[in-house]
Each structure stands twice: as structure tokens, then as C-alpha cells.
Design a protein around this motif. Structure first.
Motif, PDB file in Angstrom:
ATOM      1  N   ALA A 188       0.836  -1.190  -0.035  1.00  0.00           N
ATOM      2  CA  ALA A 188      -0.147   0.058   0.029  1.00  0.00           C
ATOM      3  C   ALA A 188       1.170   1.310   0.109  1.00  0.00           C
ATOM      4  O   ALA A 188       0.472   2.335  -0.612  1.00  0.00           O
ATOM      5  N   ARG A 189       1.789   1.260   0.973  1.00  0.00           N
ATOM      6  CA  ARG A 189       2.990   2.412   0.735  1.00  0.00           C
ATOM      7  C   ARG A 189       3.587   2.779  -0.468  1.00  0.00           C
ATOM      8  O   ARG A 189       3.533   3.788  -0.931  1.00  0.00           O
ATOM      9  N   ALA A 190       3.775   1.529  -1.070  1.00  0.00           N
ATOM     10  CA  ALA A 190       4.568   1.837  -2.460  1.00  0.00           C
ATOM     11  C   ALA A 190       3.319   2.303  -3.634  1.00  0.00           C
ATOM     12  O   ALA A 190       3.726   3.100  -4.434  1.00  0.00           O
ATOM     13  N   ALA A 191       2.278   1.712  -3.499  1.00  0.00           N
ATOM     14  CA  ALA A 191       1.230   2.508  -4.280  1.00  0.00           C
ATOM     15  C   ALA A 191       0.964   3.901  -4.009  1.00  0.00           C
ATOM     16  O   ALA A 191       0.854   4.598  -4.904  1.00  0.00           O
ATOM     17  N   ILE A 192       0.814   4.410  -2.889  1.00  0.00           N
ATOM     18  CA  ILE A 192       0.842   5.802  -2.447  1.00  0.00           C
ATOM     19  C   ILE A 192       2.053   6.451  -2.996  1.00  0.00           C
ATOM     20  O   ILE A 192       1.863   7.586  -3.613  1.00  0.00           O
ATOM     21  N   ASP A 193       3.105   5.911  -2.737  1.00  0.00           N
ATOM     22  CA  ASP A 193       4.201   6.540  -3.144  1.00  0.00           C
ATOM     23  C   ASP A 193       4.394   6.909  -4.820  1.00  0.00           C
ATOM     24  O   ASP A 193       4.679   7.906  -5.353  1.00  0.00           O
ATOM     25  N   ALA A 194       3.866   6.000  -5.608  1.00  0.00           N
ATOM     26  CA  ALA A 194       3.611   5.941  -6.903  1.00  0.00           C
ATOM     27  C   ALA A 194       2.722   7.290  -7.196  1.00  0.00           C
ATOM     28  O   ALA A 194       3.006   8.058  -8.461  1.00  0.00           O
ATOM     29  N   LEU A 195       1.506   7.239  -6.509  1.00  0.00           N
ATOM     30  CA  LEU A 195       0.620   8.476  -6.764  1.00  0.00           C
ATOM     31  C   LEU A 195       1.159   9.857  -6.350  1.00  0.00           C
ATOM     32  O   LEU A 195       1.156  10.956  -7.051  1.00  0.00           O
ATOM     33  N   VAL A 196       2.003   9.771  -5.226  1.00  0.00           N
ATOM     34  CA  VAL A 196       2.781  11.064  -4.835  1.00  0.00           C
ATOM     35  C   VAL A 196       3.739  11.541  -5.890  1.00  0.00           C
ATOM     36  O   VAL A 196       3.828  12.890  -6.626  1.00  0.00           O
ATOM     37  N   LYS A 197       4.623  10.648  -6.366  1.00  0.00           N
ATOM     38  CA  LYS A 197       5.547  10.789  -7.313  1.00  0.00           C
ATOM     39  C   LYS A 197       4.995  11.231  -8.659  1.00  0.00           C
ATOM     40  O   LYS A 197       5.377  12.134  -9.295  1.00  0.00           O
ATOM     41  N   ASP A 198       3.903  10.781  -9.197  1.00  0.00           N
ATOM     42  CA  ASP A 198       3.221  11.075 -10.148  1.00  0.00           C
ATOM     43  C   ASP A 198       2.728  12.629 -10.466  1.00  0.00           C
ATOM     44  O   ASP A 198       2.769  13.248 -11.303  1.00  0.00           O
ATOM     45  N   SER A 199       2.095  12.907  -9.174  1.00  0.00           N
ATOM     46  CA  SER A 199       1.440  14.135  -9.055  1.00  0.00           C
ATOM     47  C   SER A 199       2.735  15.193  -9.018  1.00  0.00           C
ATOM     48  O   SER A 199       2.574  16.270  -9.527  1.00  0.00           O
ATOM     49  N   TYR A 200       3.663  14.824  -8.277  1.00  0.00           N
ATOM     50  CA  TYR A 200       4.924  15.628  -8.111  1.00  0.00           C
ATOM     51  C   TYR A 200       5.472  15.937  -9.467  1.00  0.00           C
ATOM     52  O   TYR A 200       5.812  17.008  -9.735  1.00  0.00           O
ATOM     53  N   ALA A 201       5.564  15.043 -10.320  1.00  0.00           N
ATOM     54  CA  ALA A 201       6.303  15.274 -11.501  1.00  0.00           C
ATOM     55  C   ALA A 201       5.283  16.117 -12.647  1.00  0.00           C
ATOM     56  O   ALA A 201       5.894  17.016 -13.370  1.00  0.00           O
ATOM     57  N   TRP A 202       3.975  16.078 -12.490  1.00  0.00           N
ATOM     58  CA  TRP A 202       3.002  17.101 -12.973  1.00  0.00           C
ATOM     59  C   TRP A 202       3.414  18.566 -12.610  1.00  0.00           C
ATOM     60  O   TRP A 202       3.517  19.419 -13.362  1.00  0.00           O
ATOM     61  N   PHE A 203       3.445  18.557 -11.157  1.00  0.00           N
ATOM     62  CA  PHE A 203       3.431  19.823 -10.723  1.00  0.00           C
ATOM     63  C   PHE A 203       5.036  20.567 -11.093  1.00  0.00           C
ATOM     64  O   PHE A 203       5.040  21.346 -11.831  1.00  0.00           O
ATOM     65  N   ARG A 204       6.137  19.695 -11.075  1.00  0.00           N
ATOM     66  CA  ARG A 204       7.408  20.278 -11.622  1.00  0.00           C
ATOM     67  C   ARG A 204       7.262  20.525 -12.778  1.00  0.00           C
ATOM     68  O   ARG A 204       7.819  21.530 -13.620  1.00  0.00           O
ATOM     69  N   GLY A 205       6.723  19.754 -13.912  1.00  0.00           N
ATOM     70  CA  GLY A 205       6.608  20.090 -15.233  1.00  0.00           C
ATOM     71  C   GLY A 205       5.720  21.351 -15.494  1.00  0.00           C
ATOM     72  O   GLY A 205       6.090  22.219 -16.632  1.00  0.00           O
ATOM     73  N   LEU A 206       4.683  21.547 -14.668  1.00  0.00           N
ATOM     74  CA  LEU A 206       3.999  22.596 -14.799  1.00  0.00           C
ATOM     75  C   LEU A 206       4.939  24.023 -14.318  1.00  0.00           C
ATOM     76  O   LEU A 206       4.804  24.946 -15.393  1.00  0.00           O
ATOM     77  N   VAL A 207       5.658  24.017 -13.467  1.00  0.00           N
ATOM     78  CA  VAL A 207       6.466  25.017 -13.143  1.00  0.00           C
ATOM     79  C   VAL A 207       7.520  25.252 -14.072  1.00  0.00           C
ATOM     80  O   VAL A 207       7.679  26.266 -14.495  1.00  0.00           O
ATOM     81  N   GLN A 208       8.146  24.208 -14.393  1.00  0.00           N
ATOM     82  CA  GLN A 208       9.096  24.419 -15.863  1.00  0.00           C
ATOM     83  C   GLN A 208       8.681  24.934 -16.722  1.00  0.00           C
ATOM     84  O   GLN A 208       9.303  25.735 -17.528  1.00  0.00           O
ATOM     85  N   ASN A 209       7.387  24.638 -17.345  1.00  0.00           N
ATOM     86  CA  ASN A 209       7.015  25.182 -18.629  1.00  0.00           C
ATOM     87  C   ASN A 209       6.490  26.434 -18.438  1.00  0.00           C
ATOM     88  O   ASN A 209       6.743  27.268 -19.318  1.00  0.00           O
ATOM     89  N   ARG A 210       5.702  26.614 -17.412  1.00  0.00           N
ATOM     90  CA  ARG A 210       5.243  27.915 -17.406  1.00  0.00           C
ATOM     91  C   ARG A 210       6.285  29.148 -16.919  1.00  0.00           C
ATOM     92  O   ARG A 210       6.145  30.139 -17.352  1.00  0.00           O
ATOM     93  N   ARG A 211       7.508  28.641 -16.129  1.00  0.00           N
ATOM     94  CA  ARG A 211       8.353  29.690 -15.785  1.00  0.00           C
ATOM     95  C   ARG A 211       9.559  29.821 -16.661  1.00  0.00           C
ATOM     96  O   ARG A 211      10.321  30.322 -16.245  1.00  0.00           O
ATOM     97  N   GLY A 212       9.570  28.825 -17.690  1.00  0.00           N
ATOM     98  CA  GLY A 212      10.566  28.777 -18.500  1.00  0.00           C
ATOM     99  C   GLY A 212      12.119  28.499 -17.882  1.00  0.00           C
ATOM    100  O   GLY A 212      13.113  29.027 -18.079  1.00  0.00           O
ATOM    101  N   MET A 213      11.886  27.567 -17.179  1.00  0.00           N
ATOM    102  CA  MET A 213      13.137  27.050 -16.283  1.00  0.00           C
ATOM    103  C   MET A 213      13.928  25.760 -16.930  1.00  0.00           C
ATOM    104  O   MET A 213      13.489  25.094 -17.473  1.00  0.00           O
ATOM    105  N   ASP A 214      15.203  25.780 -16.745  1.00  0.00           N
ATOM    106  CA  ASP A 214      15.948  24.620 -17.025  1.00  0.00           C
ATOM    107  C   ASP A 214      16.162  23.699 -15.953  1.00  0.00           C
ATOM    108  O   ASP A 214      15.597  24.044 -14.609  1.00  0.00           O
ATOM    109  N   ASP A 215      16.393  22.513 -15.966  1.00  0.00           N
ATOM    110  CA  ASP A 215      16.697  21.632 -15.101  1.00  0.00           C
ATOM    111  C   ASP A 215      17.214  21.960 -13.782  1.00  0.00           C
ATOM    112  O   ASP A 215      16.958  21.843 -12.637  1.00  0.00           O
TER     113      ASP A 215
END
Length: 325
Positions: A188-215
């Protein structure tokens, strides 16, 4: 029974009566202001002047709110020349933050729009701010908290203490997991961890795209911390320091909005229990009950917001500082 005992009993009775009438009076006051508020408060996202810049306020916890989405759509169809969005929020649910971001993005496509971060634009509040092409923040505002969390109460030890055992029959091991009634399994903890990581990747991608940041730039800001407005400018999280006047100046210079237009509040159909005067009355009631911590929370976030704070779980984009005593 001695006379001293009689006096003690009488005092206790008197205290109980006083407590009852204090609570009853507070509840009557709340009921009265709710009735007055329901009669006097305009609902439905009302324009106060088509020839004025419209001010939209996003305060407190962000959660899914279809009425707010519909109000922003009406604003997009109006004759308003421009919109200033004031954000003062620690975030909320990821779904509610995404919904608000999408609604503001559609509004920006129809109207010149600028965001002003006042005291707080963190996590889901910052997601909402990303809808704008220009973000203004006060120097001491808190911005960022790029990250997500999944939280849930676990009352296993409490149930053992009171001698309660929860039985369940479910279709598969991960159904309704975690449930808070038993230790969280590694699966169960691994399944939740996958959810968190996926949503975090979405958030990071949004910031990078909207604010024009490099890695490299993204790594500096995406570790979950908040930054002051002064720090956020250098880190490209916001574009400019200032307040509403700075936002208006940007609209005039970049979007050719007339400089002499007034600014008017656009009502986003607030929940009745979140109105300021009802917050105050409810806060008084909780104080009368001796629940001062809840009273402070109601005063800050409204009745619904206080309830949400007590029962926040699931996937969140929320900055949560340590509670004060």
C-alpha cells in the motif's frame, strides 16, 4: 449535607447554567447573522462595473468549487477590460488546485490578467498563480512549496487502547488502502508513493513549462520549501516585487489597459459560512465553549476551512506550517 457542601453544589449549578446560556446566545447570534447574510449577500459572481478592472480574490484553502469555475467563466464573457487575481492561499487539494489553474488559464485567454501574491502563494496557491503570464509578489510574501503529499490518520494504537478491532472483507489487498485501522502494508505504501511521485512530476513540469526554467533552475526550487518574494524573483518563481499598483502598471504598459480605470471586486459566490461576519460570530461561539484553537482557525479560514483543516487527507498540494499553541 453541610452548608459548605450546599454552596459548592449551588456554584456548580450556576456555572453550568452560565455555560449553557453563553453557548445558546452564541448559537442564536450565529443563526441571526446567517439569516441576515443569506438575505443581504449577492451571489453568482457579480460584476460591479464593466468599465473597471476586476479584482478576483483567492483566499484560504483551495478545493474543487464548480461555482467558482462558473463565476470565472462569466467574468471571461463580460466586458471587463482586465483582471487582477489576488492570491493568499497555502494551497489545498491537488484536484481543486488544478481545477482553479485551468479556469484561470481559460480566463487569461480572454482577458489581460495578472496575479498578485499577497501573504501566501504556496503549493496549490502557487499552482493557481502559474496560470498568469506575470506574477507580482510582495517582498515578504511566501511563495513556492513545490510538492505534494498524501496524508491520512492511522488510529491503530488508539483502537488497541480502547479494545476495538475493525473487521473487513475486500476484493483485493490494495482496495481502500490505506484505511487507518491497521498498519500500512509495504504494498500500500508503494502504491501511494507512486501516486505522490506522479503528481509531483506533473507539478514540476507545470512550473518548468510556465516559468521557463531549465533542469538546474527547477532543482533549486522544487524541494518543497517556501521562499520570500525577494528570493522568488531571483529564482524566477515570480516576475516582479510589488502590490496591486505594480500589477496595474504592468497591465497599462504591456496590455495597453487604460491607466485611469478603477478596480472593483468581483464576487466569486463565497460559501455563506466563509463570509467574514459569520467567521467572527462562529469564532465567538467556539471561544465561549473554551475551544480557542478552533476559534482562531475559524477566524482565519472560515467554518468550512476549519473543518477541512481537521479532516484533510488524500492527495494535497498544501503548505502546512507547524501549528502554534
Amino acid at each position: 449535607m453541610s452548608m459548605e457542601s450546599d454552596v459548592i453544589v449551588d456554584r456548580r449549578r450556576l456555572r453550568r447554567k452560565l455555560t449553557f446560556w453563553r453557548v445558546a446566545s452564541a448559537l442564536i447570534v450565529i443563526g441571526a447573522v446567517v439569516a441576515v447574510g443569506a438575505y443581504a449577500t449577492p451571489w453568482g459572481g457579480k460584476l460591479t462595473g464593466a468599465s473597471a478592472i476586476q479584482r478576483v480574490n483567492i483566499d484560504g484553502l483551495i478545493r474543487s468549487d464548480q461555482k467558482r469555475v462558473e463565476a470565472l467563466e462569466r467574468l471571461g464573457k463580460s466586458n471587463a477590460p482586465a483582471v487582477i487575481v489576488h492570491i493568499n492561499s497555502p494551497g489545498g487539494t491537488t484536484a481543486g488546485s488544478e481545477e482553479l489553474y485551468d479556469a484561470l488559464t481559460r480566463l487569461k485567454a480572454k482577458k489581460p490578467m495578472v496575479v498578485v501574491v499577497e501573504g501566501l502563494g504556496a503549493s496549490g496557491g502557487y499552482i493557481a498563480a502559474l496560470a498568469s503570464d506575470h506574477i507580482v509578489a510582495q517582498q515578504t510574501a511566501l511563495v513556492g512549496s513545490i510538492g505534494v503529499l498524501f496524508q491520512y490518520p492511522n488510529i491503530t494504537d488508539l483502537l488497541k487502547t480502547v479494545g476495538v478491532k475493525v473487521e473487513e472483507v475486500k476484493s483485493s489487498p490494495l482496495k481502500a488502502a490505506p484505511n487507518g485501522y491497521e498498519p500500512t502494508s509495504p504494498e500500500a505504501r508503494a502504491a501511494i508513493d507512486a501516486l505522490v511521485k506522479d503528481s509531483y512530476a506533473w507539478f514540476r513540469g507545470l512550473v518548468q513549462n510556465r516559468r521557463g526554467m531549465d533542469d538546474a533552475q527547477l532543482e533549486k526550487v522544487a524541494d518543497g520549501r517556501v521562499f520570500t518574494g525577494r528570493q522568488a524573483v531571483d529564482l524566477k518563481l515570480v516576475d516582479q516585487l510589488g502590490d496591486e499598483k505594480a500589477a496595474i502598471a504592468w497591465l497599462v504598459a504591456e496590455k495597453k489597459v487604460a491607466p485611469d480605470l478603477p478596480v472593483r471586486d468581483f464576487k466569486l459566490s463565497p460559501r455563506l459560512t466563509d463570509l467574514t461576519f459569520i467567521r467572527t460570530a462562529a469564532s465567538v461561539a467556539f471561544d465561549a465553549l473554551g475551544l480557542s484553537s478552533i476559534a482562531r482557525q475559524v477566524e482565519q479560514t472560515g467554518i468550512v476551512g476549519a473543518a477541512d483543516r481537521l479532516n484533510l487527507n488524500g492527495m494535497l498540494a498544501l503548505w502546512q506550517p507547524a501549528p502554534s499553541n
